[in-house]
Scaffold this motif. Structure first.
Motif: not given
Lengths: 372, 409
Positions: A52-60, A67-79, A164-169
């Motif tokens: 809803d907030y990050l349409p077409t989000a893909t992992r990076y 990567i998780w085996e050696v460091v924690s965290g997941t990236g999400l690429q939004g528009p 903040t996202q929706q107001m496009n600040f």
């Protein structure tokens, strides 16, 4: 029960929990297993909700599971913006982000979601968020290379993020990040990190990050840590154009060439010469193998070590050793002060003979296993 | 509980929490005299003025000036007594489980005053009361959540689920020397790294590591102990186990701090009398930089406008959203109870409530942007969100009080 409409508390469905646990069980260490479990849960639960907030989000980045085996965290690429999920199993709330997700331009996010997971209750709570700028202003722990924000330093109101996202600040979410210089993918580094209990803390951050940026390297590290057998270089197969990973052709002709190299060879006998990158501390080196079939059906092998940069001298005290499969030293040569390269005396062996080449300098060591 | 009305009382009296009930007010002599001095010099100033005055005073003197810092904090602590009380009440579980004591939570909440004052910005819209209300309530809620979770954990489960920061805090508070703290934290980090359970996806009831694992942990500790400054001594596995179990106890103590004398006003441990207050010149500059009376009137007007806008906006939300708001803010039902009441999933309640809240905030921010020409950043949006939350509570509780009083008659 103790959450508010400004935070998300979600029950993790059984199916997702079981799949994530199953995937995590192949990991080699308890840390790796739990990293994978928690991150897999975060992904599987939150990605659909964040659409809803990050349409077409893909992992990076790609192949995040290794990567998780050696460091924690997941990236999400939004528009436009990037989000980083950092799951935590602890009771007390704190946003704790590994440096990999903050100080690398390729991985750094704009927003970091604080995700708390209670495995016993099978629940996931997104209790707040922070921007990259906020995180950089937080505390940095050198001991485990993480950036920390305490609960009251985090914006504990997700609605602020969405609005903040929706107001496009147009606000600054990311600070300046120094680029990470790429380094030659070094096999010996891989071996060392594969053996280490905490690979991400083993070498300087910029080196580690440069390695992590390379997908092949990440896969290899993961495979090694899962106990796959060490790579053997099969020299006979080189003549059938089968080369193991990491061996490259060198473009430039040699500056330093051993005078005795071509003594006994016929003019049109095939000679194969390949190099592989080595890293000892901060020095980039080449291991050069030259192989040539002999009239009596054996292979003649020449081993040379030189600096990557043709004009640089070898580090003082560098030693190259040839060992048999039983560990016995057959040859040894040490770099002299003015040497640009060192080489072992060429030798001949029957097909199927194993040997080990070791390059050592100032406590750091690289090894390559061969089979003639 | 009787409310206070005089300015003098507001800034110098504290709740007497006896048997977990508010039983009147206690005056702190020093704070009383100090406030009286100031009132004598500024007879016309109202409540809002004094709140901002004491806050700026506290900011100006800084923590190094212990005496003045404590006194101004004391005034504000007195001011926030009811706020803290109501926040704690709201945050505590409704079912009188008897487990959780109000005075305990109150003490834990009011101890947050310095942090609260550091973060509060008197130039932004939420008043100190509104800001403190949110802060106390959120803090107590989370504190209770942590207690409940810790109570479900075995000592080993607790150690796995504690953060390094919390552990460090617990050890320091127990009076342990810094070098010992470092040593125990190293042992803990070896434990945590090597002993996450691998067979079951649960952490609470983690059992003690077996002999083999203890040896692995001890070996890891041994490898790393020389890198500490000064190097830590060698430890046998049994010693490590004892140290860690002791650490677990310290962590629990942190969550259940011993009850000091109930609600001891901060002013009581200030040695001596305050002879001279701030020099006259400093006082003048403080006064001149404060909000003028016109600003206060403007604020009230804005509040009324906001109220009108919000009431209109809520009416445009869906019927279920409006009902959720009423049940959550008005009747203060837990999300689980709302789910049962409406016969829907708890997760749906959570999601719809969040969404309703989000829409309200968005509309409000858009409106504020047009009407008040606010600057556009997340800090401002966060402030507005605080205002909104406070307003929602106030509005729905008032509405529910009206209905009950009507029903009663």
């Amino acid at each position: 029960m103790y959450i508010t409409p400004t935070q998300w508390q979600i029950e993790i469905p059984d199916a997702i929990a079981q799949t994530a646990w199953r995937k995590s069980k192949v990991c080699p260490t308890p840390q790796a297993q739990w990293n994978t479990y928690l991150n897999q849960l975060s992904c599987d639960v939150l990605l659909p909700l964040l659409q809803d907030y990050l349409p077409t989000a893909t992992r990076y980045p790609d192949g995040i599971a290794t990567i998780w085996e050696v460091v924690s965290g997941t990236g999400l690429q939004g528009p436009v913006k990037r989000m980083v999920l950092v799951p935590d199993k602890n009771i007390d709330r704190e946003l704790s982000v590994p440096q990999e997700w903050v100080d690398s331009p390729e991985w750094a996010g704009d927003y970091y979601l604080a995700v708390q997971i209670n495995p016993d209750e099978q629940s996931l709570t997104v209790w707040g968020y922070a921007t990259h700028t906020m995180l950089k202003a937080g505390a940095y722990h050198a001991a485990d290379r993480t950036y920390h924000l305490e609960a009251d330093q985090v914006i504990q109101d997700l609605n602020v993020l969405w609005v903040t996202q929706q107001m496009n600040f147009q606000e600054v979410t990311q600070g300046a990040i120094a680029p990470i210089q790429p380094i030659a993918t070094a096999e010996n580094l891989l071996q060392r990190l594969a053996r280490s209990p905490r690979p991400r803390l083993e070498i300087p951050f910029v080196q580690w990050m440069a390695c992590l940026h390379q997908p092949d390297w990440r896969r290899r590290l993961s495979a090694l840590r899962r106990g796959e057998p060490p790579k053997v270089n099969h020299l006979s197969q080189w003549f059938q154009n089968i080369f193991e990973a990491g061996w490259a052709v060198i473009d430039n002709p040699l500056i330093y060439e051993a005078p005795a190299l071509r003594q006994n060879s016929a003019i049109d006998a095939p000679i194969i010469r390949r190099v592989k990158a080595l890293q000892l501390h901060d020095r980039s080196l080449f291991l050069m193998m030259t192989v040539e079939p002999t009239p009596d059906g054996r292979l003649e092998v020449q081993v040379q070590v030189r600096s990557r940069d043709e004009e640089t001298r070898l580090p003082l005290g560098l030693i190259v050793t040839l060992q048999s499969s039983s560990g016995e030293t057959i040859q040894m040569v040490q770099a002299l002060p003015e040497d640009l390269a060192v080489q072992l005396q060429r030798f001949r062996s029957n097909t199927g003979t194993p040997f080990l080449v070791q390059v050592e300098w100032d406590g750091d060591r690289a090894e390559e296993l061969f089979m003639v | 509980m009787q409310s206070r009305h005089s300015l003098l009382d507001l800034f110098s009296t504290f709740l007497n929490l006896s048997d977990d009930r508010a039983q009147g007010w206690l005056t702190d002599g020093r704070l009383h005299r100090h406030m009286q001095q100031h009132l004598d010099q500024n007879a016309s100033a109202a409540e809002d003025f004094w709140v901002v005055y004491w806050h700026r005073y506290w900011q100006q003197v800084g923590p190094e000036d212990r005496v003045r810092s404590r006194i101004s904090e004391g005034h504000l602590s007195a001011y926030l007594q009811e706020t803290c009380y109501w926040s704690v009440q709201r945050a505590m579980p409704k079912t009188g489980s008897g487990q959780v004591q109000l005075s305990d939570c109150f003490q834990v909440a009011i101890a947050q005053m310095p942090k609260l004052l550091r973060k509060f910005d008197s130039s932004q819209r939420p008043s100190l009361k509104a800001y403190a209300h949110r802060a106390f309530e959120n803090f107590v809620r989370d504190h209770l959540r942590q207690r409940q979770e810790a109570d479900c954990c075995s000592d080993w489960g607790l150690l796995i689920k504690v953060s390094r920061k919390r552990l460090s805090e617990a050890l320091k508070q127990s009076g342990m020397a810094a070098t010992d703290c470092d040593r125990v934290i190293l042992a803990w980090s070896c434990f945590e790294e090597l002993y996450l359970p691998t067979k079951v996806a649960g952490l609470r009831q983690t059992k003690s590591p077996d002999v083999e694992t203890w040896q692995t942990i001890a070996d890891a500790y041994d490898r790393q102990r020389t890198s500490l400054q000064p190097p830590a001594p060698a430890m046998a596995p049994a010693q490590l186990e004892r140290d860690l179990l002791q650490a677990a106890k310290q962590v629990r103590t942190l969550l259940y701090p011993p009850l000091k004398s109930l609600n001891l006003p901060k002013g009581n441990d200030i040695p001596g009398e305050i002879q001279d207050d701030l020099p006259a010149s400093e006082q003048d500059s403080l006064l001149s930089s404060l909000i003028q009376q016109e600003d206060l009137d403007e604020r009230q007007q804005q509040q009324q406008q906001m109220q009108a806008f919000l009431i209109t906006t809520i009416a445009t939300l869906g019927r279920q959203a409006q009902e959720l708001l009423t049940l959550y803010y008005g009747q203060r039902l837990k999300q689980q109870q709302i789910a049962q009441h409406l016969n829907i999933q708890q997760y749906t309640v959570s999601r719809q409530l969040s969404k309703a809240r989000e829409i309200l905030l968005l509309r409000l921010v858009q409106w504020a942007n047009q009407t008040w020409h606010i600057s556009a950043d997340s800090n401002v949006v966060a402030s507005i969100s605080t205002l909104l939350e406070d307003w929602l509570q106030y509005h729905y509780e008032l509405a529910s009080a009206d209905t009950t009083s009507l029903e009663g008659s």
